[in-house]
Design an enzyme around this catalytic site. Structure first.
Site, PDB file in Angstrom:
ATOM      1  CG  MET A  23      -1.915  -1.198   1.147  1.00 18.30           C
ATOM      2  SD  MET A  23      -3.459  -0.896   1.984  1.00 18.30           S
ATOM      3  CE  MET A  23      -2.887  -0.651   3.651  1.00 18.30           C
ATOM      4  CG  LEU A  26       7.209   1.370  -0.909  1.00 19.17           C
ATOM      5  CD1 LEU A  26       7.981   1.034  -2.186  1.00 19.17           C
ATOM      6  CD2 LEU A  26       6.273   0.228  -0.538  1.00 19.17           C
ATOM      7  CG  HIS A  27       8.408   0.334   5.988  1.00 18.51           C
ATOM      8  ND1 HIS A  27       8.676  -1.020   6.045  1.00 18.51           N
ATOM      9  CD2 HIS A  27       7.064   0.452   6.166  1.00 18.51           C
ATOM     10  CE1 HIS A  27       7.569  -1.690   6.286  1.00 18.51           C
ATOM     11  NE2 HIS A  27       6.564  -0.827   6.356  1.00 18.51           N
ATOM     12  CG  HIS A  30       6.954  -1.952   2.124  1.00 14.83           C
ATOM     13  ND1 HIS A  30       6.814  -0.809   2.870  1.00 14.83           N
ATOM     14  CD2 HIS A  30       5.738  -2.552   2.139  1.00 14.83           C
ATOM     15  CE1 HIS A  30       5.563  -0.704   3.294  1.00 14.83           C
ATOM     16  NE2 HIS A  30       4.887  -1.752   2.884  1.00 14.83           N
ATOM     17  CD  GLU A 141       7.673 -15.184   8.493  1.00 19.17           C
ATOM     18  OE1 GLU A 141       8.355 -14.836   9.485  1.00 19.17           O
ATOM     19  OE2 GLU A 141       7.897 -16.206   7.822  1.00 19.17           O
ATOM     20  CE  LYS A 142       3.864  -4.568   9.755  1.00 19.00           C
ATOM     21  NZ  LYS A 142       2.442  -4.194   9.970  1.00 19.00           N
ATOM     22  CD  GLN A 146      -1.981  -8.848   4.268  1.00 17.87           C
ATOM     23  OE1 GLN A 146      -2.826  -7.968   4.276  1.00 17.87           O
ATOM     24  NE2 GLN A 146      -0.702  -8.597   4.028  1.00 17.87           N
ATOM     25  CB  VAL A 169      12.381  -5.364   8.449  1.00 17.80           C
ATOM     26  CG1 VAL A 169      13.487  -4.346   8.678  1.00 17.80           C
ATOM     27  CG2 VAL A 169      12.778  -6.344   7.342  1.00 17.80           C
ATOM     28  CB  SER A 178       4.053  -0.514  10.583  1.00 19.63           C
ATOM     29  OG  SER A 178       2.754  -0.110  10.192  1.00 19.63           O
TER      30      SER A 178
HETATM   31  P1  AMP Z   1       1.484  -2.880   3.493  1.00 20.66           P
HETATM   32  O1  AMP Z   1       2.052  -1.870   2.548  1.00 20.66           O
HETATM   33  O2  AMP Z   1       1.501  -2.444   4.916  1.00 20.66           O
HETATM   34  O3  AMP Z   1       0.168  -3.444   3.039  1.00 20.66           O
HETATM   35  O4  AMP Z   1       2.509  -4.101   3.451  1.00 20.66           O
HETATM   36  C1  AMP Z   1       2.854  -4.709   2.249  1.00 20.66           C
HETATM   37  C2  AMP Z   1       3.606  -5.969   2.561  1.00 20.66           C
HETATM   38  O5  AMP Z   1       4.785  -5.658   3.297  1.00 20.66           O
HETATM   39  C3  AMP Z   1       2.783  -6.943   3.429  1.00 20.66           C
HETATM   40  O6  AMP Z   1       2.987  -8.259   2.950  1.00 20.66           O
HETATM   41  C4  AMP Z   1       3.377  -6.747   4.790  1.00 20.66           C
HETATM   42  O7  AMP Z   1       3.268  -7.887   5.622  1.00 20.66           O
HETATM   43  C5  AMP Z   1       4.824  -6.458   4.462  1.00 20.66           C
HETATM   44  N1  AMP Z   1       5.477  -5.757   5.565  1.00 20.66           N
HETATM   45  C6  AMP Z   1       5.039  -4.640   6.162  1.00 20.66           C
HETATM   46  N2  AMP Z   1       5.847  -4.299   7.188  1.00 20.66           N
HETATM   47  C7  AMP Z   1       6.826  -5.242   7.230  1.00 20.66           C
HETATM   48  C8  AMP Z   1       7.956  -5.463   8.070  1.00 20.66           C
HETATM   49  N3  AMP Z   1       8.259  -4.651   9.070  1.00 20.66           N
HETATM   50  N4  AMP Z   1       8.742  -6.534   7.817  1.00 20.66           N
HETATM   51  C9  AMP Z   1       8.432  -7.385   6.794  1.00 20.66           C
HETATM   52  N5  AMP Z   1       7.380  -7.231   5.978  1.00 20.66           N
HETATM   53  C10 AMP Z   1       6.581  -6.176   6.187  1.00 20.66           C
END
Ligand code: AMP
Length: 271
Positions: A23, A26-27, A30, A141-142, A146, A169, A178
């Site tokens: 979404m 990005l960090h 991602h 896996e956070k 999901q 991470v 996040s």
């Molecule tokens: P999001 O943009 O929050 O929907 O996340 C996109 C993908 O990145 C999802 O599969 C999340 O589980 C993964 N993700 C988000 N934060 C982390 C993190 N800290 N470490 C690993 N994967 C992450």
């Protein structure tokens, strides 16, 4: 790097790539998914789409962090082949009228607290998989529930994609990265580390021989009980997201809490 903003721009040349659905904002979490994908597949596509279907009424859809230019720069620097950035109107055109409704492991926890959330997640993914036809798709896996919902979806609908789960991470203090952490000040992020501290406390108890899920849960709640945190859940579950009476190696701990108005989740697999 190609930027694709509509489904019509996706040529069959992109089919069979690795997909990292996000979404945006990005960090490094991602980035770790993208790096893993690049290590396993020569072509990686990142989707950046704040999917309205997975937000409930009263959730943070309108203020969800958006940082497309920074996101594109990161993807370019990492060596991504294409970034898919549709608008909601393009992604869900008039007449779009199908919902995928996962049950099973989608029902408890987030499924119970956020009605419609996993239906939104499953629907966007089935549509993304249909548009991009990836060979592999990467998830963190956070968001453990999901990840399991996606595995169930792919299994149940026989979707021709391999789901890859990637480790969490964290920042130096253990807070899981996040996009929603952007809402928090540095001091607030420090307090938010309590989620990981709770998971660690339960891991320590497990390492010291505790096997009773109720005791591990109590340990997590003890750590999470601070004035700044409203605990939503702290549970000991199996891979189907069912609560278990006894923990073993490989049992999952999941926590969710609201701190400073921001709902955060975290996960640890017992070692
Ligand atoms: P999001 O943009 O929050 O929907 O996340 C996109 C993908 O990145 C999802 O599969 C999340 O589980 C993964 N993700 C988000 N934060 C982390 C993190 N800290 N470490 C690993 N994967 C992450």
């Amino acid at each position: 790097m190609q930027r694709l903003s509509s489904a019509g721009a996706i040529g069959p040349g992109l089919f069979g790539a690795a997909l990292v659905p996000t979404m945006g904002a990005l960090h490094q979490g991602h980035a770790s998914l993208i790096r893993r994908a690049l290590g396993e597949c020569p072509r990686v596509v990142v989707s950046i789409f704040v999917n309205p279907l997975q937000f409930g009424p009263g959730e943070d859809l309108s203020r969800y962090p958006r940082a497309v230019e920074e996101d594109l720069a990161l993807c370019q620097a990492l060596g991504v082949e294409a970034v898919f950035t549709p608008s909601p109107e393009e992604f869900y055109p008039p007449g779009f009228a199908t919902r995928v409704v996962p049950e099973g492991c989608a029902l408890p926890l987030e499924g119970e607290r956020r009605p419609g959330h996993f239906s939104g997640v499953a629907t966007v993914l089935v549509r993304l998989f249909g548009m991009l036809q990836p060979a592999r798709a990467y998830f963190g896996e956070k968001d453990f529930q999901q990840l399991q919902v996606v595995r169930q979806l792919v299994r149940d609908l026989n979707l021709p994609v391999t789901v890859v789960g990637c480790p969490i991470v964290r920042d130096q203090g253990g807070l899981a990265l996040s996009s929603r952490n952007r809402y928090l000040s540095p001091e607030q992020r420090e307090r938010a580390r309590v989620l990981y501290q709770a998971l660690q406390a339960a891991q320590q108890a497990f390492s010291a021989g505790e096997r009773l899920a109720s005791a591990l849960r109590a340990r997590m709640l003890e750590v999470l009980t601070i004035p700044e945190a409203q605990v939503d859940y702290a549970v000991v579950v199996d891979t189907e997201l069912r609560e278990v009476p006894q923990a073993t190696r490989g049992t999952h701990l999941l926590v969710a809490a609201t701190l400073f108005g921001i709902r955060l989740i975290d996960h640890l697999e017992l070692l």
